[in-house]
Design a protein around this motif. Structure first.
Motif, PDB file in Angstrom:
ATOM      1  N   LEU A  25     -19.320  20.387  -9.891  1.00  0.00           N
ATOM      2  CA  LEU A  25     -18.108  20.525  -9.082  1.00  0.00           C
ATOM      3  C   LEU A  25     -17.741  21.986  -8.839  1.00  0.00           C
ATOM      4  O   LEU A  25     -17.479  22.738  -9.775  1.00  0.00           O
ATOM      5  N   TYR A  26     -17.730  22.382  -7.573  1.00  0.00           N
ATOM      6  CA  TYR A  26     -17.155  23.670  -7.201  1.00  0.00           C
ATOM      7  C   TYR A  26     -15.689  23.432  -6.821  1.00  0.00           C
ATOM      8  O   TYR A  26     -15.387  22.540  -6.031  1.00  0.00           O
ATOM      9  N   GLY A  27     -14.810  24.215  -7.436  1.00  0.00           N
ATOM     10  CA  GLY A  27     -13.384  23.966  -7.261  1.00  0.00           C
ATOM     11  C   GLY A  27     -12.890  22.939  -8.258  1.00  0.00           C
ATOM     12  O   GLY A  27     -11.984  22.154  -7.966  1.00  0.00           O
ATOM     13  N   SER A  28     -13.472  22.948  -9.437  1.00  0.00           N
ATOM     14  CA  SER A  28     -13.175  21.914 -10.439  1.00  0.00           C
ATOM     15  C   SER A  28     -11.737  21.960 -10.950  1.00  0.00           C
ATOM     16  O   SER A  28     -11.203  20.951 -11.411  1.00  0.00           O
ATOM     17  N   ALA A  29     -11.088  23.122 -10.863  1.00  0.00           N
ATOM     18  CA  ALA A  29      -9.723  23.242 -11.370  1.00  0.00           C
ATOM     19  C   ALA A  29      -8.673  22.862 -10.326  1.00  0.00           C
ATOM     20  O   ALA A  29      -7.487  22.766 -10.637  1.00  0.00           O
ATOM     21  N   GLY A  30      -9.104  22.630  -9.093  1.00  0.00           N
ATOM     22  CA  GLY A  30      -8.178  22.269  -8.026  1.00  0.00           C
ATOM     23  C   GLY A  30      -7.776  20.807  -8.090  1.00  0.00           C
ATOM     24  O   GLY A  30      -8.263  20.038  -8.920  1.00  0.00           O
ATOM     25  N   ARG A  31      -6.883  20.417  -7.165  1.00  0.00           N
ATOM     26  CA  ARG A  31      -6.385  19.036  -7.160  1.00  0.00           C
ATOM     27  C   ARG A  31      -7.512  18.021  -6.992  1.00  0.00           C
ATOM     28  O   ARG A  31      -7.587  17.028  -7.712  1.00  0.00           O
ATOM     29  N   MET A  32      -8.394  18.273  -6.020  1.00  0.00           N
ATOM     30  CA  MET A  32      -9.486  17.339  -5.797  1.00  0.00           C
ATOM     31  C   MET A  32     -10.497  17.379  -6.920  1.00  0.00           C
ATOM     32  O   MET A  32     -11.015  16.340  -7.344  1.00  0.00           O
ATOM     33  N   GLY A  33     -10.793  18.563  -7.425  1.00  0.00           N
ATOM     34  CA  GLY A  33     -11.726  18.676  -8.535  1.00  0.00           C
ATOM     35  C   GLY A  33     -11.259  17.895  -9.754  1.00  0.00           C
ATOM     36  O   GLY A  33     -12.040  17.192 -10.408  1.00  0.00           O
ATOM     37  N   GLN A  34      -9.981  17.982 -10.060  1.00  0.00           N
ATOM     38  CA  GLN A  34      -9.434  17.253 -11.202  1.00  0.00           C
ATOM     39  C   GLN A  34      -9.469  15.750 -10.964  1.00  0.00           C
ATOM     40  O   GLN A  34      -9.767  14.975 -11.874  1.00  0.00           O
ATOM     41  N   GLY A  50     -18.467  22.562 -14.042  1.00  0.00           N
ATOM     42  CA  GLY A  50     -17.598  22.982 -12.953  1.00  0.00           C
ATOM     43  C   GLY A  50     -17.615  24.488 -12.806  1.00  0.00           C
ATOM     44  O   GLY A  50     -17.934  25.220 -13.750  1.00  0.00           O
ATOM     45  N   ALA A  51     -17.298  24.970 -11.617  1.00  0.00           N
ATOM     46  CA  ALA A  51     -17.207  26.399 -11.354  1.00  0.00           C
ATOM     47  C   ALA A  51     -16.027  26.646 -10.433  1.00  0.00           C
ATOM     48  O   ALA A  51     -15.742  25.832  -9.545  1.00  0.00           O
ATOM     49  N   ASP A  52     -15.348  27.744 -10.669  1.00  0.00           N
ATOM     50  CA  ASP A  52     -14.160  28.078  -9.895  1.00  0.00           C
ATOM     51  C   ASP A  52     -14.204  29.544  -9.485  1.00  0.00           C
ATOM     52  O   ASP A  52     -15.222  30.220  -9.670  1.00  0.00           O
TER      53      ASP A  52
END
Length: 261
Positions: A25-34, A50-52
């Motif tokens: 997951l790229y953007g794992s800390a965002g709303r969609m990633g979570q 994940g990577a952010d």
């Protein structure tokens, strides 16, 4: 694209067995990633990692069977380059992309499987097909307006989904969206030009995403729409698409293909 009257063919086999896949997951800390992370366990799919912002995207691209990008436009190109170098299929759900981003995506499809979409909802995917069919049959004499409503924190407008629906209208009419798109009207804007596709963007509250395509003819209107009640619909669609994309050869794919249409 097949007609609504055509039989639905089953999706091809690569990646369909995908309970064994690991998603990065790229953007794992965002709303969609979570939201995707929470759903993976229920789907029995492993999270490769994940990577952010600030992270090197390359290691994750090498570890994952398929990548899902819900990051930012500024991060997407580096994530795509990492996927391309590793030969790892990638689903790009990031919106607000520029022509340069789309050119990079097109170039990457020579080396890796890419599915880029403005919306991973299965309902919106089917809506886009219905909109294209309606546009093809009603013709340019029916005016089209696309109205989208999102939460107060959304930074891009029109939404990626609204543009996706606009592309569907344009495709149904055999034209390019860039030639007929109208984003706003203010003051003495003049009479409406036949064949144009209008967009209106509303922002407020916590609305996840409402979209309506209005076909306005003389004496009648046809309205096709979709309301999103939570990000779970996008997470569910993204996981299904990632499962389908794993193992695919290089090329560009669409959510409509994920549904087997």
């Amino acid at each position: 694209m097949s007609s609504l009257a055509d039989p639905v063919s089953p999706p091809p086999s690569p990646g369909s067995q995908a309970n064994a896949i690991a998603i990065g997951l790229y953007g794992s800390a965002g709303r969609m990633g979570q939201a995707i992370t929470l759903m993976l366990a229920d789907e029995g799919i492993a999270l490769a990692g994940g990577a952010d912002a600030g992270d090197d995207p390359a290691p994750l691209a090498r570890m994952a069977d398929v990548l899902v990008d819900f990051s930012t436009p500024s991060a997407m190109e580096a994530n795509l380059a990492a996927a391309r170098a590793a030969g790892t299929p990638i689903l790009i759900g990031t919106t607000g992309l520029t022509r340069a981003h789309h050119a990079a995506i097109e170039a990457a499809t020579r080396d890796v499987a890419v599915l880029q979409t403005g919306n991973t909802s299965l309902g919106v995917t089917l809506l886009s097909l219905l909109v294209r069919e309606a546009a093809a049959r009603l013709g340019a004499e029916w005016d089209v307006e696309i109205v989208e409503f999102h939460h107060r924190h959304k930074v891009d407008a029109p939404s990626g989904t609204a543009l996706l629906l606009g592309e569907s209208v344009a495709a149904g009419r055999g034209t390019a969206l860039g030639e007929v798109r109208v984003d706003s009207r203010a003051g003495l804007s003049g009479a409406r030009t036949e064949g144009t596709i209008g967009f209106a963007s509303l922002r407020g509250g916590s609305v996840v995403g409402d979209h309506q395509v209005v076909f306005a003819g003389d004496g009648e209107r046809l309205e096709l729409g979709h309301r999103g009640d939570g990000r779970v619909i996008f997470a569910r669609g993204a996981i299904r698409a990632a499962r389908w994309l794993a193992g695919r050869p290089p090329g560009r794919y669409s959510m409509i293909e994920v549904l087997g249409l």
